[in-house]
Design a protein around this motif. Sequence first.
Motif, PDB file in Angstrom:
ATOM      1  N   GLN A   1       0.824  -1.208   0.000  1.00  0.00           N
ATOM      2  CA  GLN A   1       0.000   0.000   0.000  1.00  0.00           C
ATOM      3  C   GLN A   1       0.857   1.258   0.000  1.00  0.00           C
ATOM      4  O   GLN A   1       0.531   2.242  -0.679  1.00  0.00           O
ATOM      5  CB  GLN A   1      -0.926  -0.004   1.216  1.00  0.00           C
ATOM      6  CG  GLN A   1      -1.848   1.205   1.301  1.00  0.00           C
ATOM      7  CD  GLN A   1      -2.724   1.169   2.545  1.00  0.00           C
ATOM      8  OE1 GLN A   1      -2.493   0.376   3.458  1.00  0.00           O
ATOM      9  NE2 GLN A   1      -3.741   2.004   2.589  1.00  0.00           N
TER      10      GLN A   1
ATOM     11  N   LEU B   1      -6.680   0.293  -4.152  1.00  0.00           N
ATOM     12  CA  LEU B   1      -7.314   0.646  -2.877  1.00  0.00           C
ATOM     13  C   LEU B   1      -7.415  -0.585  -1.990  1.00  0.00           C
ATOM     14  O   LEU B   1      -7.903  -1.631  -2.435  1.00  0.00           O
ATOM     15  CB  LEU B   1      -8.714   1.227  -3.120  1.00  0.00           C
ATOM     16  CG  LEU B   1      -8.773   2.517  -3.951  1.00  0.00           C
ATOM     17  CD1 LEU B   1     -10.229   2.875  -4.248  1.00  0.00           C
ATOM     18  CD2 LEU B   1      -8.075   3.657  -3.225  1.00  0.00           C
TER      19      LEU B   1
ATOM     20  N   ASN C   1      -8.747  -3.277   0.309  1.00  0.00           N
ATOM     21  CA  ASN C   1     -10.087  -3.817   0.530  1.00  0.00           C
ATOM     22  C   ASN C   1     -10.169  -4.409   1.935  1.00  0.00           C
ATOM     23  O   ASN C   1      -9.402  -5.298   2.279  1.00  0.00           O
ATOM     24  CB  ASN C   1     -10.381  -4.906  -0.519  1.00  0.00           C
ATOM     25  CG  ASN C   1     -11.678  -5.632  -0.253  1.00  0.00           C
ATOM     26  OD1 ASN C   1     -12.610  -5.054   0.309  1.00  0.00           O
ATOM     27  ND2 ASN C   1     -11.745  -6.889  -0.653  1.00  0.00           N
TER      28      ASN C   1
END
Length: 425
Positions: free
Chosen positions: A6, A30, A32
């Motif tokens: 990330q 993104l 989850n």
Amino acid sequence: MQYVWQHRLWSPAGMKTVDGRRVTVLDPGLLNTDAGPDFFNAKIEIDGKLWAGNVEIHVRASDWHRHGHDTDPAYDSVVLHVVDRDDARIHRHDGAEIPQLVMRCTPDFHKKYSDMVDRPLSSLACADEIGSLSPLHLHDWIDSLALSRLIRKADRVLELVRRFEGHWDSAIYVVLARALGFGVNGDAFERLALSLPLRALLKHRDSLVSVEGLLFGQSGLMEGLDDGDVHDYVKRMKEEYAFMAKKFNLSRPASLGWKMARMRPQNFPHRRIATLAALVASGFRIGYEIIDARDEREARELFNVPLTGFWAGRYNFTSEGAPTACALSYTSVGILIINVVVPVIYAYAEQTGDDAMRERAIAMLQSLRPERNSITELFAAAGVRCDSAFCSQALVELRTNYCNQRKCLYCRIGHRFLAAKAARN
């Protein structure tokens, strides 16, 4: 591994698929937090070809099969499988192999992370670094933590207001009761208040012995007392409770688990219950006066509650010698402002959409002296200066929901140090 992906903390060198194709991450996607692949809508370039889709991350490549992804069509959208150990090949339902990347972290990153989270819980994971953090970054995180804690407390108030069908006084009665437990007896006080509705108490507010009898009877603290060994007033409270319990069909809660071991006498639950009784006997006007309190001075006046009669000089049913009839110390009132007054004002502001009232609640918290406890002392020893209750509440939030759970990866302080360590390598 999700954290490293990330925040792009991998080693730039060696970003290739297991079959040798060069990988460039344009967008990691993104995160989850529900079922399905770990990252949505990533953009990956593999040997110059752009792929848009989802990314799944595993420690072992074989976890793909172990977790049942090979039979779940939701994972056909995965365009890159990121692993630490390349021990299997994976495929979509149509037989096409999914590109697989072995992600290497920067050499020192895992060690730094382990050094932080493996420390004893009695210490701060970042004790060696936090003192060097710039005030700008620290204060930004402090503001966010304090506001998050305040909003959660306000949400609890609003939840109780809904439970009591809009009766703010009943909700505040429960919030105040819990706060009078001052942490150690908070749960017991809340259960006591929920078992004995404010409406029932207010019907007998003209008789202090009736109110006290109801509260002490429901608390279970008078259970087992021998009438021959106690004051006549305690006998009257027991009689009042026996009568009122039948009148209101009260059911005493199961053992509330009152804690008094190694506690100073002035902190015994007896005087706190007597304080709650005194507020009820006065009509519990405090429930509405809290909302109108404009500053710390006015808030403190709300808790100027003298104990009279039997409780003026006692700590419990048998011992005498309480030095003062004042129910609450200066420090105790400060804690009640933090845990009752400020959250109630903020909750009322949320319900009414009053921005000025929100600012009043925050300003009151910022004007209060900081709490002095084991948490603030721990941060002080690490070089973190705390000058208001707004800051001390933030540190309690940080210690409780991040440090104690070793969520260094999700703490802005921990992230800053870990990301810096990755960048230096």
